[in-house]
Design an enzyme around this catalytic site. Sequence first.
Site, PDB file in Angstrom:
ATOM      1  N   THR A 141      71.371  30.841 -54.219  1.00 17.53           N
ATOM      2  CA  THR A 141      72.489  30.700 -53.291  1.00 17.53           C
ATOM      3  C   THR A 141      72.603  29.246 -52.845  1.00 17.53           C
ATOM      4  O   THR A 141      71.581  28.600 -52.552  1.00 17.53           O
ATOM      5  CB  THR A 141      72.415  31.592 -52.030  1.00 17.53           C
ATOM      6  OG1 THR A 141      73.430  31.157 -51.113  1.00 17.53           O
ATOM      7  CG2 THR A 141      71.095  31.562 -51.305  1.00 17.53           C
ATOM      8  N   ASP A 143      73.673  28.506 -50.121  1.00 15.31           N
ATOM      9  CA  ASP A 143      73.496  28.519 -48.660  1.00 15.31           C
ATOM     10  C   ASP A 143      72.049  28.248 -48.228  1.00 15.31           C
ATOM     11  O   ASP A 143      71.814  27.921 -47.064  1.00 15.31           O
ATOM     12  CB  ASP A 143      73.926  29.881 -48.090  1.00 15.31           C
ATOM     13  CG  ASP A 143      75.329  30.267 -48.504  1.00 15.31           C
ATOM     14  OD1 ASP A 143      76.149  29.355 -48.736  1.00 15.31           O
ATOM     15  OD2 ASP A 143      75.617  31.475 -48.610  1.00 15.31           O
TER      16      ASP A 143
HETATM   17  O1  F6P Z   1      77.079  32.591 -50.506  1.00 11.87           O
HETATM   18  C1  F6P Z   1      77.716  31.552 -51.161  1.00 11.87           C
HETATM   19  C2  F6P Z   1      79.093  31.314 -50.612  1.00 11.87           C
HETATM   20  O2  F6P Z   1      79.669  30.249 -51.329  1.00 11.87           O
HETATM   21  C3  F6P Z   1      79.146  31.079 -49.111  1.00 11.87           C
HETATM   22  O3  F6P Z   1      78.760  29.786 -48.733  1.00 11.87           O
HETATM   23  C4  F6P Z   1      80.590  31.422 -48.821  1.00 11.87           C
HETATM   24  O4  F6P Z   1      80.726  31.865 -47.488  1.00 11.87           O
HETATM   25  C5  F6P Z   1      80.868  32.553 -49.778  1.00 11.87           C
HETATM   26  O5  F6P Z   1      79.910  32.463 -50.816  1.00 11.87           O
HETATM   27  C6  F6P Z   1      82.248  32.510 -50.390  1.00 11.87           C
HETATM   28  O6  F6P Z   1      82.451  33.667 -51.133  1.00 11.87           O
HETATM   29  P1  F6P Z   1      83.646  33.855 -52.167  1.00 11.87           P
HETATM   30  O7  F6P Z   1      83.248  33.178 -53.439  1.00 11.87           O
HETATM   31  O8  F6P Z   1      83.766  35.320 -52.297  1.00 11.87           O
HETATM   32  O9  F6P Z   1      84.867  33.208 -51.592  1.00 11.87           O
END
Ligand code: F6P
Length: 365
Positions: A141, A143
């Site tokens: 991740t 994050d």
């Molecule tokens: O978990 C990774 C992430 O990029 C987060 O930082 C963000 O909130 C989310 O995924 C975005 O998700 P999606 O790709 O569904 O817009």
Amino acid sequence: MTQKIKRIALLTGGGDCPGLNAVIRAVTRTAILQYGYEVVGYRYGYRGLYNNDYIPLTLDTVSGILHRGGTILYSSNKDNLFDYQVEEDGKMVKKDVSDVAIENMKKAGIDALVVIGGDGTLTSARDFSRKGVNVIGVPKTIDNDLAATDVTFGFNTAIDIATEALDRLHTTAESHHRIMICEVMGRNAGWIALHSGIAGSADVILIPEVPYDINKIAEKIHQRQDAGRPFSIIVVAEGAKAKDGEVVVSKIVKDSPDPIRLGGIGNKLANDLEDIIEGHEIRATILGHVQRGGTTSTYDRILSTRYGVAAAELINEGKFGNMVCLKGDDISYVSLEDVIGKDKNVDPNGELVSMAKKIGISFGE
Ligand code: F6P
């Protein structure tokens, strides 16, 4: 007695992340070159397990992918096979279809499964492990919010991209004497904002772990102006919120196990600041998925390769039900039972935040 492993499978789940291809390559190469396993990859994450959609992974298939972001196996962040949407009697209903996936794996002769994903994907990995599947997890991740490892792969690339964005915003902010706000990802953790903010010499860093007071941000901007610096750079995590406010939600993805998508705090902050400070133009940049795309950083290529090799080694040693992780400088592993539900957040009193404060960075407190 350790089971004789002949054929293993990989899948990538959740949002894509730089380093996924590097892990796929490392697992595949180690499995083939060291242990003589046959390797396949399920496509679109767990959906591929349900639909029996897999491709062979060979030394050729994984050639030339080390540096590339994304995943050659594709991904999905909607498909939880323990609560899966299927059609029954003309109606869409949610069902536990994990046994279908297990049966598919048996028929395909899969002896072990490497699951590369974040907390949602790893939760299902743990649940498959509880049902007797030989599973190894790999922590992904941008994050960096998994407590079970010191670093997730993908984070380093994301902070490099965010830092470069702040460098670029700096020169334009300085030229126009503007306040530039850069909104970065991170869900409910402030790691991307904190690291890129320090490296990109932000004046203000706003993170979920430290709710902000808008007047303190204005105070910092005025202080800089009085000191002859009529521009400022603010980096704000998508999960940041005012002391008396709420997080800003950009959308609800109804069929996702984790339906809330954060986003929009950058524009809100720009509007709120414009109401209380005069003489400054404010612009907000939402960095978004740029942080996840493109080329994988050197650090992440190496970390992902280390994780991939370790995952193949754990299979060879029969140490299933574990996730590879980084502890200090060492690659290790931890039970999947100890991974789920344990988030890692920035410590507001920790060394990095204190250090940033000592050099004058404001956290809007
Ligand atoms: O978990 C990774 C992430 O990029 C987060 O930082 C963000 O909130 C989310 O995924 C975005 O998700 P999606 O790709 O569904 O817009």
